[in-house]
Design a protein around this motif. Structure first.
Motif, PDB file in Angstrom:
ATOM      1  N   ASN A 118       3.927   4.365  11.733  1.00  0.00           N
ATOM      2  CA  ASN A 118       3.968   5.647  11.023  1.00  0.00           C
ATOM      3  C   ASN A 118       2.540   6.173  10.864  1.00  0.00           C
ATOM      4  OD1 ASN A 118       4.717   7.826   9.460  1.00  0.00           O
ATOM      5  ND2 ASN A 118       5.073   6.626   7.599  1.00  0.00           N
ATOM      6  N   ASN A 119       1.882   6.413  12.014  1.00  0.00           N
ATOM      7  CA  ASN A 119       0.483   6.835  11.947  1.00  0.00           C
ATOM      8  C   ASN A 119       0.278   8.210  12.584  1.00  0.00           C
ATOM      9  OD1 ASN A 119      -1.296   6.887  14.606  1.00  0.00           O
ATOM     10  ND2 ASN A 119       0.144   5.174  14.910  1.00  0.00           N
ATOM     11  N   HIS A 120      -0.809   8.854  12.190  1.00  0.00           N
ATOM     12  CA  HIS A 120      -1.293  10.014  12.924  1.00  0.00           C
ATOM     13  C   HIS A 120      -2.808   9.926  12.995  1.00  0.00           C
ATOM     14  CE1 HIS A 120      -1.657  11.486   8.788  1.00  0.00           C
ATOM     15  NE2 HIS A 120      -2.408  12.479   9.209  1.00  0.00           N
ATOM     16  N   LYS A 121      -3.367  10.652  13.935  1.00  0.00           N
ATOM     17  CA  LYS A 121      -4.782  10.513  14.244  1.00  0.00           C
ATOM     18  C   LYS A 121      -5.463  11.879  14.175  1.00  0.00           C
ATOM     19  CE  LYS A 121      -3.168   7.053  17.533  1.00  0.00           C
ATOM     20  NZ  LYS A 121      -1.744   7.489  17.435  1.00  0.00           N
ATOM     21  N   ILE A 122      -6.654  11.895  13.594  1.00  0.00           N
ATOM     22  CA  ILE A 122      -7.461  13.110  13.545  1.00  0.00           C
ATOM     23  C   ILE A 122      -8.857  12.758  14.040  1.00  0.00           C
ATOM     24  CG2 ILE A 122      -8.466  14.913  12.092  1.00  0.00           C
ATOM     25  CD1 ILE A 122      -6.128  14.583  10.185  1.00  0.00           C
ATOM     26  N   LYS A 123      -9.340  13.542  15.004  1.00  0.00           N
ATOM     27  CA  LYS A 123     -10.703  13.373  15.505  1.00  0.00           C
ATOM     28  C   LYS A 123     -11.593  14.472  14.931  1.00  0.00           C
ATOM     29  CE  LYS A 123     -10.126  11.183  20.050  1.00  0.00           C
ATOM     30  NZ  LYS A 123     -10.415  11.371  21.508  1.00  0.00           N
TER      31      LYS A 123
ATOM     32  N   LEU B 176       0.811  -1.216   0.000  1.00  0.00           N
ATOM     33  CA  LEU B 176       0.000   0.000   0.000  1.00  0.00           C
ATOM     34  C   LEU B 176       0.843   1.263   0.000  1.00  0.00           C
ATOM     35  CD1 LEU B 176      -2.729  -0.946   2.644  1.00  0.00           C
ATOM     36  CD2 LEU B 176      -2.787  -1.293   0.163  1.00  0.00           C
ATOM     37  N   LYS B 177       0.354   2.285  -0.668  1.00  0.00           N
ATOM     38  CA  LYS B 177       0.963   3.612  -0.619  1.00  0.00           C
ATOM     39  C   LYS B 177       0.568   4.328   0.664  1.00  0.00           C
ATOM     40  CE  LYS B 177       1.191   6.004  -4.316  1.00  0.00           C
ATOM     41  NZ  LYS B 177       0.788   6.733  -5.549  1.00  0.00           N
ATOM     42  N   LYS B 178      -0.692   4.164   1.047  1.00  0.00           N
ATOM     43  CA  LYS B 178      -1.216   4.850   2.225  1.00  0.00           C
ATOM     44  C   LYS B 178      -2.431   4.093   2.731  1.00  0.00           C
ATOM     45  CE  LYS B 178      -2.661   9.368   3.975  1.00  0.00           C
ATOM     46  NZ  LYS B 178      -1.642   9.342   5.045  1.00  0.00           N
ATOM     47  N   LEU B 179      -2.645   4.179   4.046  1.00  0.00           N
ATOM     48  CA  LEU B 179      -3.770   3.523   4.706  1.00  0.00           C
ATOM     49  C   LEU B 179      -4.588   4.587   5.440  1.00  0.00           C
ATOM     50  CD1 LEU B 179      -4.914   0.653   5.296  1.00  0.00           C
ATOM     51  CD2 LEU B 179      -3.421   0.604   7.316  1.00  0.00           C
ATOM     52  N   ILE B 180      -5.893   4.605   5.188  1.00  0.00           N
ATOM     53  CA  ILE B 180      -6.810   5.507   5.895  1.00  0.00           C
ATOM     54  C   ILE B 180      -7.859   4.654   6.590  1.00  0.00           C
ATOM     55  CG2 ILE B 180      -8.431   7.425   5.705  1.00  0.00           C
ATOM     56  CD1 ILE B 180      -6.971   8.241   3.113  1.00  0.00           C
ATOM     57  N   ILE B 181      -7.881   4.716   7.914  1.00  0.00           N
ATOM     58  CA  ILE B 181      -8.766   3.872   8.710  1.00  0.00           C
ATOM     59  C   ILE B 181      -9.800   4.748   9.401  1.00  0.00           C
ATOM     60  CG2 ILE B 181      -8.912   2.206  10.601  1.00  0.00           C
ATOM     61  CD1 ILE B 181      -7.451   1.205   8.069  1.00  0.00           C
ATOM     62  N   GLN B 182     -11.071   4.477   9.128  1.00  0.00           N
ATOM     63  CA  GLN B 182     -12.138   5.291   9.704  1.00  0.00           C
ATOM     64  C   GLN B 182     -12.772   4.600  10.911  1.00  0.00           C
ATOM     65  OE1 GLN B 182     -15.105   6.856   7.011  1.00  0.00           O
ATOM     66  NE2 GLN B 182     -16.644   6.863   8.640  1.00  0.00           N
ATOM     67  N   ASP B 183     -12.532   5.164  12.071  1.00  0.00           N
ATOM     68  CA  ASP B 183     -13.260   4.886  13.304  1.00  0.00           C
ATOM     69  C   ASP B 183     -13.292   3.408  13.708  1.00  0.00           C
ATOM     70  OD1 ASP B 183     -14.616   6.654  15.223  1.00  0.00           O
ATOM     71  OD2 ASP B 183     -16.236   5.209  15.004  1.00  0.00           O
ATOM     72  N   ILE B 184     -12.118   2.811  13.721  1.00  0.00           N
ATOM     73  CA  ILE B 184     -11.988   1.431  14.205  1.00  0.00           C
ATOM     74  C   ILE B 184     -10.529   1.247  14.626  1.00  0.00           C
ATOM     75  CG2 ILE B 184     -11.323   0.229  12.086  1.00  0.00           C
ATOM     76  CD1 ILE B 184     -14.230  -0.909  14.326  1.00  0.00           C
ATOM     77  N   ALA B 185     -10.294   0.328  15.556  1.00  0.00           N
ATOM     78  CA  ALA B 185      -8.950   0.071  16.058  1.00  0.00           C
ATOM     79  C   ALA B 185      -8.576  -1.391  15.818  1.00  0.00           C
ATOM     80  CB  ALA B 185      -8.870   0.392  17.557  1.00  0.00           C
ATOM     81  N   PRO B 186      -7.282  -1.694  15.769  1.00  0.00           N
ATOM     82  CA  PRO B 186      -6.845  -3.073  15.528  1.00  0.00           C
ATOM     83  C   PRO B 186      -6.942  -3.940  16.793  1.00  0.00           C
ATOM     84  CG  PRO B 186      -4.938  -1.640  15.724  1.00  0.00           C
ATOM     85  CD  PRO B 186      -6.141  -0.749  15.773  1.00  0.00           C
ATOM     86  N   ARG B 187      -8.174  -4.290  17.132  1.00  0.00           N
ATOM     87  CA  ARG B 187      -8.441  -5.134  18.292  1.00  0.00           C
ATOM     88  C   ARG B 187      -9.742  -5.899  18.075  1.00  0.00           C
ATOM     89  NH1 ARG B 187     -12.765  -2.847  21.171  1.00  0.00           N
ATOM     90  NH2 ARG B 187     -12.929  -0.568  21.143  1.00  0.00           N
ATOM     91  N   SER B 188     -10.099  -6.747  19.019  1.00  0.00           N
ATOM     92  CA  SER B 188     -11.360  -7.485  18.947  1.00  0.00           C
ATOM     93  C   SER B 188     -12.533  -6.584  19.303  1.00  0.00           C
ATOM     94  CB  SER B 188     -11.329  -8.685  19.899  1.00  0.00           C
ATOM     95  OG  SER B 188     -10.327  -9.597  19.522  1.00  0.00           O
ATOM     96  N   TYR B 189     -13.660  -6.860  18.661  1.00  0.00           N
ATOM     97  CA  TYR B 189     -14.906  -6.149  18.945  1.00  0.00           C
ATOM     98  C   TYR B 189     -16.023  -7.178  19.129  1.00  0.00           C
ATOM     99  CZ  TYR B 189     -13.086  -1.522  17.674  1.00  0.00           C
ATOM    100  OH  TYR B 189     -12.376  -0.343  17.638  1.00  0.00           O
ATOM    101  N   PRO B 190     -16.987  -6.900  20.005  1.00  0.00           N
ATOM    102  CA  PRO B 190     -18.136  -7.795  20.131  1.00  0.00           C
ATOM    103  C   PRO B 190     -19.058  -7.660  18.929  1.00  0.00           C
ATOM    104  CG  PRO B 190     -18.478  -5.845  21.475  1.00  0.00           C
ATOM    105  CD  PRO B 190     -17.074  -5.746  20.934  1.00  0.00           C
TER     106      PRO B 190
ATOM    107  N   ILE C 244     -14.284   3.732  19.696  1.00  0.00           N
ATOM    108  CA  ILE C 244     -12.903   4.063  20.041  1.00  0.00           C
ATOM    109  C   ILE C 244     -12.822   4.397  21.532  1.00  0.00           C
ATOM    110  CG2 ILE C 244     -10.971   5.626  19.602  1.00  0.00           C
ATOM    111  CD1 ILE C 244     -11.633   3.787  17.243  1.00  0.00           C
ATOM    112  N   ARG C 245     -11.893   3.742  22.230  1.00  0.00           N
ATOM    113  CA  ARG C 245     -11.648   4.028  23.638  1.00  0.00           C
ATOM    114  C   ARG C 245     -10.200   4.483  23.797  1.00  0.00           C
ATOM    115  NH1 ARG C 245     -12.641  -2.377  24.891  1.00  0.00           N
ATOM    116  NH2 ARG C 245     -10.567  -3.145  24.356  1.00  0.00           N
ATOM    117  N   ASP C 246      -9.906   5.094  24.930  1.00  0.00           N
ATOM    118  CA  ASP C 246      -8.582   5.694  25.134  1.00  0.00           C
ATOM    119  C   ASP C 246      -7.452   4.689  24.960  1.00  0.00           C
ATOM    120  OD1 ASP C 246      -9.757   8.134  25.587  1.00  0.00           O
ATOM    121  OD2 ASP C 246      -9.639   8.011  27.788  1.00  0.00           O
ATOM    122  N   SER C 247      -7.676   3.457  25.388  1.00  0.00           N
ATOM    123  CA  SER C 247      -6.623   2.442  25.291  1.00  0.00           C
ATOM    124  C   SER C 247      -6.318   2.040  23.851  1.00  0.00           C
ATOM    125  CB  SER C 247      -7.017   1.195  26.096  1.00  0.00           C
ATOM    126  OG  SER C 247      -8.240   0.654  25.610  1.00  0.00           O
ATOM    127  N   ASP C 248      -7.193   2.396  22.913  1.00  0.00           N
ATOM    128  CA  ASP C 248      -6.978   2.026  21.515  1.00  0.00           C
ATOM    129  C   ASP C 248      -5.792   2.755  20.892  1.00  0.00           C
ATOM    130  OD1 ASP C 248      -9.074   0.236  21.451  1.00  0.00           O
ATOM    131  OD2 ASP C 248     -10.531   1.715  20.732  1.00  0.00           O
TER     132      ASP C 248
END
Length: 264
Positions: free
Chosen positions: A231-236, A110-124, A217-221
């Motif tokens: 190599n990430n940055h976050k925008i809310k 990939l050249k770039k990754l854009i992830i909308q409102d999800i974190a790399p963890r398990s979800y119910p 999204i929770r703080d621990s994410d």
């Protein structure tokens, strides 16, 4: 699996502006490429845009098997079949999990990754009401209004019902059907469990674009994001929830404009 998709070719009125390459959009659970028309048209100013229907969604084939790993393999096949080189990959919710898994297991693609409102963890799998609202027999219903009234018994939020009904199709004989594989998705309740259990990390430039008031999204994410994506940055987006590409569209598109203009 061969996935259905729609292509929005690169078109920019500025003759001096070159395409930054191909862009792929992956929708979330119960969604489809239809949810991303406005965003895709906007992004076609930067490159050709593919909006993909993932398995069991939209016009793509149904399967009894539904997992992040399999959807990542479907994406790999899609990229190979369409001879796509170094794309920008945008994923929302379930599509974001697929995008992150793909990047972590396919380094350097990939050249770039854009992830909308999800974190790399398990979800119910907390979608019982949505499943119920699409599980009653559609025989005898003659209009979308009638179906919506029945769905409202399970899902009170009209926004969510309208979102789900984008996958409601009318047959030639006037009857209705769900394009979604509702039963298959109902039986894939562990789809979001234990996806990121490996020790892989990524150097792909990554933007986490988050709703400021999202329940996803929770703080621990943030630490988990940093662990996997170096190599990430976050925008809310202040006041935003899970569907910021729709509810806060102007601000959302401006962020994408700034993000991709930097790379073009």
């Amino acid at each position: 699996m061969k996935l259905s998709h729609k292509l929005y070719p690169f078109q920019n009125s500025d003759p001096t502006r070159k395409s930054l390459g191909d862009i792929i959009i992956l929708h979330g659970l119960f969604g489809s490429s239809k949810n991303w028309v406005t965003v895709a048209r906007f992004l076609s100013n930067f490159g050709s845009v593919y909006t993909v229907d993932q398995r069991n969604h939209g016009d793509s084939p149904h399967s009894e098997e539904h997992s992040i790993r399999l959807m990542s393999e479907d994406l790999e096949e899609f990229i190979f079949d369409h001879k796509i080189q170094n794309p920008v990959l945008l994923g929302h919710s379930m599509g974001g999990l697929v995008a992150m898994y793909f990047d972590l297991t396919h380094p350097g693609i990939l050249k770039k990754l854009i992830i909308q409102d999800i974190a790399p963890r398990s979800y119910p799998f907390a979608y019982d009401k949505e499943i119920q609202s699409m599980s009653f027999a559609l025989d005898g219903f003659t209009s979308r209004t009638e179906i919506d009234s029945e769905m409202a018994k399970y899902v009170t939020d009209s926004f969510i019902r309208q979102f789900l009904q984008m996958s409601l199709d009318r047959n030639e004989d006037g009857t209705y059907r769900w394009k979604l594989n509702v039963d298959g998705l109902n039986h894939a309740r562990r789809v979001f469990d234990d996806v990121f259990t490996f020790e892989k990390t990524s150097e792909t430039p990554t933007l986490f674009l988050l709703g400021g008031e999202s329940e996803y999204i929770r703080d621990s994410d943030f630490g988990v994001m940093d662990h996997f994506f170096k190599n990430n940055h976050k925008i809310k987006i202040a006041g935003g929830g899970h569907y910021i590409h729709f509810t806060h569209q102007t601000e959302y598109l401006e962020i994408l404009n700034q993000e991709l203009s930097f790379h073009s």
